[in-house]
Design an enzyme around this catalytic site. Structure first.
Site, PDB file in Angstrom:
ATOM      1  CE  LYS A 126      -4.044   1.894   2.625  1.00  0.00           C
ATOM      2  NZ  LYS A 126      -4.792   1.690   3.735  1.00  0.00           N
ATOM      3  CB  SER A 170      -7.940   3.704   3.133  1.00  0.00           C
ATOM      4  OG  SER A 170      -6.986   3.299   4.070  1.00  0.00           O
ATOM      5  CB  SER A 206      -8.335   1.164   6.166  1.00  0.00           C
ATOM      6  OG  SER A 206      -8.951   2.045   6.118  1.00  0.00           O
TER       7      SER A 206
END
Length: 527
Positions: free
Chosen positions: A110, A190, A214
């Site tokens: 990420k 996210s 997330s």
């Protein structure tokens, strides 16, 4: 750094095509293959380890940049850079030096986690040049375990903390991530790109981060496994922060075994992160602790009041419960799991706002780039000066956070005490004790909604993420099936440091149910 595929390279060669006899053989097929399968194929020589990086970079180019254009990946290392790493690991394997189950396995990271050689943008143009040339400790652990870093995944910008009317999976750097099960549907956030990339086999493994939902929400909505570990089990150093009370990184994978293998690699103490002081003493070999019989004799608390209002989702949940009962578990209905948690949401929000301001200043202030923003106020000013950042939604949460006091403010201290108590001792721990159960299960997510950048998310959550997120306790989601072709996840939640037990419980269910569905890349769920 690049985003290009072998497909693009071959298009250039089409000007002077080679004879058929001189064409290279087709690349191996890796769609749907987990890390354990890839490891077996490399061990027997079916998949050449020095080629595995090319295989995944090619697939990434064909699916993420062309074809469906998922926008799951922001940046990658070049074919040459990845090739050097895979060749080195291949030579080690030939010499009998095997680092473990991650040896030679590709992984995506990420883009709020620092990786030497690639920018760490958090999806924001304010950090587009944030090339720190340092690995976060969890990245160093992955490299030591033999994992091959392919690149960085897209995310909800600033991990979805900039505004309350945002669209999950959108960032100014990466655009909108698409759900591989239906391209008009949202990926949740996210850790949107990490989830979509694993679901689409752009890599067998990815790392996400979670403050509240997330990892688990995008994993559930994209039909993969996602694990949010106990806060303090994995270092947060060199990760763009929101909240030191709740932030953690964790694995996003096709199988629970792969998640356990990744956890074994990344868990551990870090002197620079005080929250991880106990990690070395608490970590175990999570894969070794897995067993298909792990649910036998377990008492499971069923969070019935958090299922949501869809009958088709409830039917999937009931089928999963029946499966677990068949594995030897005793089910205990919990009709009032929200009782006693009044005020938790407001307290959590106060914590996130206050810690965002403080923690962002610490992170930004430590960046080696002198031109980078140094405070949240700097980021707010940058966004106002750059219309592309505020094209689809504002920054009201950032602006509200900027009005907050420091970590010694009475409002923050009161909120922190209240939230931890309500989510932990009077939340999860109370439910476990009062119902005499070993763990809790619930529905992770409803079906993915249609993405609408103009209107923002229309998310309707069954609501399982908040308690473990605020308490800092482990939360695992495992595929439970699909409705209308859209994946639904099953959540397993436990008390602090029960990570091995939660992974084992999810593994037992997964092995018996096998409910993961492959993505179809259809344009829409509607005709």
């Amino acid at each position: 750094m690049q985003k290009i595929s072998l497909l693009a390279a071959s298009a250039l060669l089409a000007i002077a095509p080679a004879p058929v006899s001189a064409m290279p053989p087709p690349l191996p097929e890796v769609e749907g293959k987990d890390a354990a399968t890839l490891q077996q194929e490399m061990e027997i020589g079916r998949l050449y380890e020095g080629l595995i990086g090319d295989v995944y970079l090619d697939r990434l180019g064909r699916i993420d940049d062309y074809g469906p254009k998922l926008n799951a990946v922001i940046s990658t290392f070049s074919f040459a850079e990845v090739g050097v790493e895979t060749k080195r690991l291949y030579d080690e394997r030939k010499a009998g030096k095997l680092r473990g189950p991650l040896h030679g396995i590709p992984i995506l990271i990420k883009d709020n986690i620092e990786v030497a050689g690639l920018p760490t943008t958090a999806g924001s143009l304010a950090l587009k040049d944030n090339l720190t040339n340092r690995d976060a400790p969890l990245i160093a652990r992955l490299r030591d375990a033999g994992a091959v870093i392919l690149g960085k995944t897209n995310l909800s910008e600033w991990a979805n903390i900039r505004a309350d009317n945002s669209t999950s999976g959108w960032s100014a750097v990466g655009g909108l991530t698409k759900n591989p099960h239906a391209l008009d549907r949202n990926t949740c956030g996210s850790s949107s790109g990490s989830a979509a990339a694993v679901a689409a086999s752009l890599a067998p493994l990815a790392i996400g981060t979670e403050t509240d939902g997330s990892i688990t929400c995008p994993a559930g909505i994209n039909g993969i496994v996602g694990f949010k570990p106990t806060v303090g089990l994995v270092s947060r150093t060199h990760i763009v922060p929101i909240s030191h009370s709740q932030d953690t990184a964790g694995p996003m994978t096709l199988t629970v075994r792969d998640a356990a293998v990744v956890m074994t690699a990344i868990a551990g103490s870090d002197p620079a992160d005080a929250a991880t002081a106990e990690a070395d003493a608490r970590k175990v070999d999570y894969a070794a602790a897995l067993s298909p019989g792990a649910l036998k004799g377990k008492r499971i608390g069923v969070m019935r009041d958090r299922v949501g209002d869809r009958a088709d989702v409830a039917a999937l949940f009931d089928a999963a419960l029946k499966q677990m009962e068949g594995l030897g578990a005793t089910l205990v209905e919990i009709a009032d799991s929200r009782k006693g948690t009044e005020g938790l949401g407001a307290a959590e929000f106060e914590i996130l706002l206050t810690e965002l301001k403080a923690d962002m200043a610490t992170y930004l202030g430590g960046l080696p780039n002198a031109n980078a923003p140094k405070t949240l106020a700097d980021v707010i000013a940058f966004n106002k000066a750059n219309p592309e950042e505020l094209k689809w939604f504002g920054q009201d949460t950032f602006e509200l956070a900027e009005t907050k006091g420091g970590l010694d403010s009475p409002a923050y201290l009161a909120a922190r005490e209240k939230a931890v108590r309500l989510a932990g001792p009077e939340g999860i721990d109370r439910l476990l004790k009062s119902h005499d159960v070993d763990l809790l299960v619930g529905v992770t997510n409803g079906p993915a909604w249609v993405s609408d950048l103009a209107k923002g998310d229309s998310y309707k959550s069954p609501g399982t993420s908040q308690l473990p997120a605020v308490a800092g306790y482990p939360h695992l989601t495992v595929p439970m099936g699909a409705v209308e072709g859209l994946p639904i996840g099953l959540s397993f939640i436990g008390t602090k440091w029960s990570d091995a037990d939660i992974l084992a419980a999810g593994y037992a269910y997964e092995q018996a149910s096998q409910k993961r569905v492959a993505p179809t890349y259809r344009a829409s769920t509607t005709p």
